[in-house]
Design a protein around this motif. Structure first.
Motif, PDB file in Angstrom:
ATOM      1  N   TYR A   1      14.421 -47.243 -16.258  1.00  0.00           N
ATOM      2  CA  TYR A   1      13.637 -46.289 -15.500  1.00  0.00           C
ATOM      3  C   TYR A   1      14.474 -45.023 -15.347  1.00  0.00           C
ATOM      4  CZ  TYR A   1       9.983 -49.533 -13.944  1.00  0.00           C
ATOM      5  OH  TYR A   1       8.917 -50.408 -13.896  1.00  0.00           O
TER       6      TYR A   1
ATOM      7  N   GLN B   1      14.985 -41.736 -12.742  1.00  0.00           N
ATOM      8  CA  GLN B   1      14.669 -41.272 -11.391  1.00  0.00           C
ATOM      9  C   GLN B   1      15.289 -39.901 -11.177  1.00  0.00           C
ATOM     10  OE1 GLN B   1      15.960 -43.735  -8.036  1.00  0.00           O
ATOM     11  NE2 GLN B   1      14.184 -43.050  -6.857  1.00  0.00           N
TER      12      GLN B   1
ATOM     13  N   ARG C   1      15.277 -37.427  -5.353  1.00  0.00           N
ATOM     14  CA  ARG C   1      14.279 -37.516  -4.287  1.00  0.00           C
ATOM     15  C   ARG C   1      12.855 -37.770  -4.818  1.00  0.00           C
ATOM     16  NH1 ARG C   1      16.821 -36.065   0.409  1.00  0.00           N
ATOM     17  NH2 ARG C   1      14.882 -35.831   1.579  1.00  0.00           N
TER      18      ARG C   1
ATOM     19  N   GLU D   1      10.273 -40.723  -7.189  1.00  0.00           N
ATOM     20  CA  GLU D   1      10.186 -42.150  -7.464  1.00  0.00           C
ATOM     21  C   GLU D   1      10.687 -42.477  -8.869  1.00  0.00           C
ATOM     22  OE1 GLU D   1       7.714 -40.043  -7.429  1.00  0.00           O
ATOM     23  OE2 GLU D   1       6.089 -40.628  -8.801  1.00  0.00           O
ATOM     24  N   PRO D   2      11.093 -43.718  -9.108  1.00  0.00           N
ATOM     25  CA  PRO D   2      11.463 -44.112 -10.468  1.00  0.00           C
ATOM     26  C   PRO D   2      10.247 -44.082 -11.387  1.00  0.00           C
ATOM     27  CG  PRO D   2      12.275 -45.706  -8.855  1.00  0.00           C
ATOM     28  CD  PRO D   2      11.316 -44.810  -8.142  1.00  0.00           C
TER      29      PRO D   2
ATOM     30  N   LEU E   1       8.972 -45.303 -15.300  1.00  0.00           N
ATOM     31  CA  LEU E   1       9.301 -46.168 -16.425  1.00  0.00           C
ATOM     32  C   LEU E   1       9.633 -45.334 -17.656  1.00  0.00           C
ATOM     33  CD1 LEU E   1       9.426 -49.074 -17.558  1.00  0.00           C
ATOM     34  CD2 LEU E   1       7.002 -48.834 -18.135  1.00  0.00           C
TER      35      LEU E   1
ATOM     36  N   LEU F   1      18.047 -46.007 -14.215  1.00  0.00           N
ATOM     37  CA  LEU F   1      18.124 -47.310 -13.552  1.00  0.00           C
ATOM     38  C   LEU F   1      17.778 -48.407 -14.546  1.00  0.00           C
ATOM     39  CD1 LEU F   1      15.957 -46.248 -10.486  1.00  0.00           C
ATOM     40  CD2 LEU F   1      18.362 -46.867 -10.324  1.00  0.00           C
TER      41      LEU F   1
END
Lengths: 111, 114
Positions: free
Chosen positions: A36, A38, A41, A43-44, A46, A87
């Motif tokens: 992922y 990100q 600030r 959201e992650p 895909l 991530l």
């Protein structure tokens, strides 16, 4: 030992460089793997799934090494817009679909 | 917009107050996850639902936290008697049940406990 480990970085690279991140996992029964992205600030999002045969999407290549229990992400021809935290996510088998996230690797691409 | 939505986006509360967050998943997704994320860390699993059934809860989730998904659509996460340590980003994600379980995240609710 943490279930999913990543080097937090930051990885500081010039535009056009090739950069690679690894992510190690401890549960040999893990069955699905993802990367992922990100932004600060946010959201992650895909980026890509990591199949046993590997996965390639444009400048991004992901690979899985089950024997050594790690996944990798290779970014070729880095762009300024690639700057973000990456991530890795690992989900174990056994009917419990609980993903475990690494803490992320920070990438900074500079001009 | 057919993505995951969360409400509110920001919440500031005083210690000891109760707060409730809402998550609306992608409509055809039957799994819904709640995570908490603090600065410099990856998302930490809290709980997940498949349809209306809550299938797993993290052992780190204290009794002050409760989540519901009454009709298998939207979900709420309630934190009772908030503490300063609850300050974090609360993320919701949804997916279609299956081996791969690719998750899509909402924008999160940022909680600040004063």
């Amino acid at each position: 030992r943490k279930e999913v480990e990543q080097d937090p970085g930051p990885f500081n690279v010039p535009e056009g460089a090739t950069v690679a991140f690894n992510c190690t996992y401890s549960n040999s029964a893990s069955q699905s793997f993802f990367w992922y992205r990100q932004d600060c600030r946010k959201e992650p999002k895909l980026l890509m799934s990591v199949y046993s045969s590997g996965n390639e999407d444009g400048r991004f290549t992901a690979q899985l090494n089950r024997a050594s229990q790690y996944i990798s992400l290779l970014i070729r021809d880095s762009k300024l817009s690639d700057s973000a935290t990456y991530l890795c996510v690992v989900t174990a088998s056994g009917g419990s679909y609980i993903p475990t996230f690494g803490r992320g690797t920070s990438l900074i691409v500079h001009p | 917009d057919t993505g995951v939505s969360q409400d509110p986006r920001h919440k500031i509360t005083k210690r000891g107050q109760n707060v409730t967050f809402r998550c609306d998943p992608i409509s055809e997704h039957n799994r819904l996850y709640w995570y908490r994320q603090t600065l410099g860390q990856g998302p930490e699993f809290l709980t997940y639902f498949q349809n209306e059934a809550q299938l797993e809860k993290s052992r780190l989730l204290s009794d002050r936290f409760s989540a519901e998904r009454p009709k298998g659509s939207f979900s709420t996460l309630e934190i009772q008697r908030t503490e300063q340590g609850d300050s974090a980003m609360y993320l919701c994600a949804s997916s279609v049940a299956g081996v791969w379980n690719e998750q899509f995240f909402g924008p999160g609710t940022r909680l600040t406990v004063l």
